[in-house]
Design a protein around this motif. Structure first.
Motif, short mmCIF file in Angstrom:
data_model
loop_
_atom_site.label_atom_id
_atom_site.label_comp_id
_atom_site.label_asym_id
_atom_site.label_seq_id
_atom_site.Cartn_x
_atom_site.Cartn_y
_atom_site.Cartn_z
N ASN A 48 0.81 -1.21 0.00
CA ASN A 48 0.00 0.00 0.00
C ASN A 48 0.85 1.26 0.00
OD1 ASN A 48 -2.74 -1.02 0.04
ND2 ASN A 48 -2.16 -1.90 2.00
N PRO A 50 2.95 3.86 -2.12
CA PRO A 50 3.10 4.26 -3.53
C PRO A 50 4.52 4.11 -4.07
CG PRO A 50 2.23 6.09 -2.21
CD PRO A 50 2.44 4.93 -1.30
N TYR A 72 0.22 -2.70 -10.90
CA TYR A 72 0.98 -2.07 -9.81
C TYR A 72 0.94 -0.54 -9.94
CZ TYR A 72 3.03 -6.24 -7.63
OH TYR A 72 3.23 -7.41 -6.94
N GLN A 74 -1.43 1.23 -11.42
CA GLN A 74 -2.79 1.68 -11.10
C GLN A 74 -2.97 1.79 -9.58
OE1 GLN A 74 -5.20 -1.26 -13.19
NE2 GLN A 74 -6.04 0.40 -14.44
N LYS A 75 -2.50 0.76 -8.86
CA LYS A 75 -2.65 0.80 -7.41
C LYS A 75 -1.79 1.90 -6.80
CE LYS A 75 -2.93 -1.75 -3.18
NZ LYS A 75 -2.80 -3.06 -2.52
N GLN A 77 -1.09 4.75 -8.04
CA GLN A 77 -1.80 6.02 -8.20
C GLN A 77 -3.01 6.08 -7.27
OE1 GLN A 77 -2.42 7.12 -12.24
NE2 GLN A 77 -3.11 9.16 -11.71
N LYS A 78 -3.66 4.95 -7.07
CA LYS A 78 -4.83 4.90 -6.19
C LYS A 78 -4.46 5.21 -4.74
CE LYS A 78 -7.96 1.71 -6.83
NZ LYS A 78 -8.68 0.42 -6.83
N VAL A 79 -3.26 4.79 -4.31
CA VAL A 79 -2.87 5.01 -2.91
C VAL A 79 -2.03 6.27 -2.71
CG1 VAL A 79 -3.06 2.58 -2.27
CG2 VAL A 79 -0.85 3.48 -3.02
N THR A 82 1.67 10.41 -7.48
CA THR A 82 1.23 11.39 -8.47
C THR A 82 1.37 10.81 -9.88
OG1 THR A 82 3.41 12.38 -8.70
CG2 THR A 82 1.96 13.31 -7.00
N LYS A 90 4.48 4.38 -17.02
CA LYS A 90 3.22 4.18 -17.74
C LYS A 90 3.45 4.22 -19.25
CE LYS A 90 -0.38 5.67 -14.59
NZ LYS A 90 -1.50 6.59 -14.39
#
Length: 100
Positions: A48, A50, A72, A74-75, A77-79, A82, A90
């Motif tokens: 968890n 980033p 990985y 995506q997660k 950025q979710k947690v 930036t 990406k």
């Protein structure tokens, strides 16, 4: 109580990173190892942080596991990572898999 929770969080993150690198090492010698691939998903679930997620994604890109690297990122950025900190990775992933 907060200190205990913090220690537990760090321990889970450390175990997840260990599981990640053990699985990645196993895949270098046995690319079709389903258990190792599963362990990469388990590590994704348990990480968890980033920065840690971005680092793992970088390793996955180096080993050409682009679909997993995408998850990985995506997660990450979710947690809280930036978009700018993830942009180069990406772009590398986007070349190999279609992303939205």
């Amino acid at each position: 109580m907060d200190t205990l929770a913090s220690v537990a969080k760090v321990a889970v993150g450390s175990q997840a990173r260990e599981k990640f690198f053990a699985a990645l090492n196993a895949l270098t010698t046995r690319p079709d190892d389903d258990v190792a691939l599963g362990n990469l998903h388990v590590a994704l679930f348990n990480l968890n942080d980033p920065v840690g997620l971005r680092s793992c994604a970088s390793w996955l890109v180096r080993h050409e596991y682009f679909s997993l690297a995408h998850l990985y990122l995506q997660k990450a950025q979710k947690v809280g990572a930036t978009a700018a900190s993830l942009s180069k990775l990406k772009a590398k992933v986007r070349i190999h898999i279609p992303t939205t």
